[in-house]
Design a protein around this motif. Sequence first.
Motif, PDB file in Angstrom:
ATOM      1  N   TYR A   1     -11.487  30.637 -15.227  1.00 16.97           N
ATOM      2  CA  TYR A   1     -12.723  30.458 -16.000  1.00 16.97           C
ATOM      3  C   TYR A   1     -12.411  30.247 -17.473  1.00 16.97           C
ATOM      4  O   TYR A   1     -13.019  29.385 -18.123  1.00 16.97           O
ATOM      5  CB  TYR A   1     -13.612  31.681 -15.813  1.00 16.97           C
ATOM      6  CG  TYR A   1     -14.886  31.631 -16.625  1.00 16.97           C
ATOM      7  CD1 TYR A   1     -15.958  30.820 -16.238  1.00 16.97           C
ATOM      8  CD2 TYR A   1     -15.018  32.387 -17.788  1.00 16.97           C
ATOM      9  CE1 TYR A   1     -17.117  30.764 -16.992  1.00 16.97           C
ATOM     10  CE2 TYR A   1     -16.182  32.331 -18.538  1.00 16.97           C
ATOM     11  CZ  TYR A   1     -17.217  31.525 -18.137  1.00 16.97           C
ATOM     12  OH  TYR A   1     -18.363  31.474 -18.893  1.00 16.97           O
TER      13      TYR A   1
ATOM     14  N   ARG B   1     -19.066  17.797 -15.826  1.00 15.29           N
ATOM     15  CA  ARG B   1     -19.700  19.098 -16.080  1.00 15.29           C
ATOM     16  C   ARG B   1     -20.781  19.397 -15.047  1.00 15.29           C
ATOM     17  O   ARG B   1     -20.909  20.534 -14.580  1.00 15.29           O
ATOM     18  CB  ARG B   1     -20.290  19.124 -17.489  1.00 15.29           C
ATOM     19  CG  ARG B   1     -19.256  19.231 -18.585  1.00 15.29           C
ATOM     20  CD  ARG B   1     -19.917  19.632 -19.901  1.00 15.29           C
ATOM     21  NE  ARG B   1     -20.868  18.625 -20.340  1.00 15.29           N
ATOM     22  CZ  ARG B   1     -20.551  17.569 -21.078  1.00 15.29           C
ATOM     23  NH1 ARG B   1     -19.289  17.373 -21.446  1.00 15.29           N
ATOM     24  NH2 ARG B   1     -21.466  16.703 -21.458  1.00 15.29           N
ATOM     25  N   LYS B   2     -21.549  18.380 -14.683  1.00 11.58           N
ATOM     26  CA  LYS B   2     -22.611  18.587 -13.704  1.00 11.58           C
ATOM     27  C   LYS B   2     -22.040  19.047 -12.369  1.00 11.58           C
ATOM     28  O   LYS B   2     -22.559  19.999 -11.755  1.00 11.58           O
ATOM     29  CB  LYS B   2     -23.392  17.279 -13.526  1.00 11.58           C
ATOM     30  CG  LYS B   2     -24.505  17.357 -12.493  1.00 11.58           C
ATOM     31  CD  LYS B   2     -25.210  16.024 -12.349  1.00 11.58           C
ATOM     32  CE  LYS B   2     -26.268  16.081 -11.246  1.00 11.58           C
ATOM     33  NZ  LYS B   2     -26.943  14.763 -11.078  1.00 11.58           N
TER      34      LYS B   2
ATOM     35  N   ASN C   1     -20.547  22.661 -12.581  1.00 12.73           N
ATOM     36  CA  ASN C   1     -21.611  23.659 -12.489  1.00 12.73           C
ATOM     37  C   ASN C   1     -22.177  23.745 -11.079  1.00 12.73           C
ATOM     38  O   ASN C   1     -22.481  24.840 -10.587  1.00 12.73           O
ATOM     39  CB  ASN C   1     -22.731  23.333 -13.481  1.00 12.73           C
ATOM     40  CG  ASN C   1     -22.290  23.455 -14.922  1.00 12.73           C
ATOM     41  OD1 ASN C   1     -21.391  24.229 -15.233  1.00 12.73           O
ATOM     42  ND2 ASN C   1     -22.897  22.688 -15.809  1.00 12.73           N
TER      43      ASN C   1
ATOM     44  N   LEU D   1     -19.778  25.729  -8.917  1.00 11.07           N
ATOM     45  CA  LEU D   1     -19.904  27.173  -9.172  1.00 11.07           C
ATOM     46  C   LEU D   1     -21.156  27.741  -8.520  1.00 11.07           C
ATOM     47  O   LEU D   1     -21.129  28.851  -7.962  1.00 11.07           O
ATOM     48  CB  LEU D   1     -19.925  27.433 -10.672  1.00 11.07           C
ATOM     49  CG  LEU D   1     -18.565  27.476 -11.373  1.00 11.07           C
ATOM     50  CD1 LEU D   1     -18.757  27.641 -12.871  1.00 11.07           C
ATOM     51  CD2 LEU D   1     -17.718  28.619 -10.827  1.00 11.07           C
ATOM     52  N   ARG D   2     -22.256  26.987  -8.577  1.00 12.96           N
ATOM     53  CA  ARG D   2     -23.483  27.477  -7.934  1.00 12.96           C
ATOM     54  C   ARG D   2     -23.298  27.586  -6.426  1.00 12.96           C
ATOM     55  O   ARG D   2     -23.746  28.555  -5.801  1.00 12.96           O
ATOM     56  CB  ARG D   2     -24.655  26.548  -8.263  1.00 12.96           C
ATOM     57  CG  ARG D   2     -25.160  26.701  -9.682  1.00 12.96           C
ATOM     58  CD  ARG D   2     -26.576  26.145  -9.807  1.00 12.96           C
ATOM     59  NE  ARG D   2     -26.607  24.709  -9.586  1.00 12.96           N
ATOM     60  CZ  ARG D   2     -26.465  23.814 -10.552  1.00 12.96           C
ATOM     61  NH1 ARG D   2     -26.258  24.206 -11.795  1.00 12.96           N
ATOM     62  NH2 ARG D   2     -26.520  22.523 -10.286  1.00 12.96           N
TER      63      ARG D   2
ATOM     64  N   ASN E   1     -14.082  23.164 -22.449  1.00 13.86           N
ATOM     65  CA  ASN E   1     -15.431  22.711 -22.770  1.00 13.86           C
ATOM     66  C   ASN E   1     -16.060  23.473 -23.932  1.00 13.86           C
ATOM     67  O   ASN E   1     -17.262  23.350 -24.163  1.00 13.86           O
ATOM     68  CB  ASN E   1     -16.342  22.855 -21.531  1.00 13.86           C
ATOM     69  CG  ASN E   1     -15.997  21.847 -20.458  1.00 13.86           C
ATOM     70  OD1 ASN E   1     -15.619  20.732 -20.746  1.00 13.86           O
ATOM     71  ND2 ASN E   1     -16.103  22.263 -19.211  1.00 13.86           N
TER      72      ASN E   1
END
Length: 340
Positions: A219, A98-99, A102, A105-106, A226
């Motif tokens: 998405y 998950r980290k 994310n 995506l950033r 999740n």
Amino acid sequence: KAKQSNSVIFRDLLAIAIPTTIGASIMPILNWIDTVIVKRRLLAIGYSETVARTLYGELSGMASPIINVPQVLTQAICLSLVPVISDAFRRDDMDFVRKNANLGLRYAFTVGLPCSFGMFALAEPIMRLFYPTQTDSLHNAAICLKIYAIGLIFLAVTHALTGVLQGIGKQNIPVRNLLIGALVKFAVSFILTGIPAINVRGAAVGTASAYLVSAYLNYRAEVGRNELLAACDMVKELISRAYSYKQEKRMRECMEEVVAVCRGTGNEHFEWFARLVENHMEGIVAHARYQISSGKVEGTNGMIKALRRTGYGYPDDEYFFLKIFDASRRYSPSREAVAA
């Protein structure tokens, strides 16, 4: 482990390589659709062969190559995510997955947003810089570039989420979503390109629409995977906030929100927890007024269970009670104060 044959290994490699390659080829596939329908549609609505070729050149020869530059950067994000997330997923380290998802995506937004806004705002100067001699085609090519720039944000998101899904072994999902996006592109381009006032710009709108659809479907696939984990985090945060309140009304509202989140998931375990909270709502809300905790009682119960487990059970109850008293005395505040 039994040794696998070369044919089995080759088949497994193809099962991974083909979807991964197709998922990374979103722009070539969409550009191929343009070569199939754009000129035919322009000729069908009355444009001459020369004008149709010129308009198509403004789209594919002027606007499209420029949009490929930031696409290289977003594609690199996709390729870098795959091995990292795949290794973490194999180790069942979902927090790390998950980290990095994310983080990907950033990075995609960090690259995509500035490029999108910059190309949209400076479309004509960019065209004038790269094609100073094509003065007659600059305006129309700049409009196509602006439309492409809008879709660039969704392309960056598509690449990032494609890398995540490929890393967790769902490489077929981005391919399916890409095919759906290609169908949308075909339909939008076919309809809009056939309108004389829009002409070749309709193909650019179709490409941006395909990026949007593909990004949304990727998405949804990632969020759906999740969704329960996100619900767990939300419930945890809500419960922590509820127990910080000292007003019964606010604590009740927060716990009712917990129940609503649990029921919204549709999961049987969350439904069970929602019923549990509802059945004990009055006792839970009473904590806001009295601030009484059962932590010491639960700690004592845990200590007793640990003693019994350590001794593999005690047939003599009196001896067991003495062990409990001794353990309680050992950690009592009065003894710690005397020792200090």
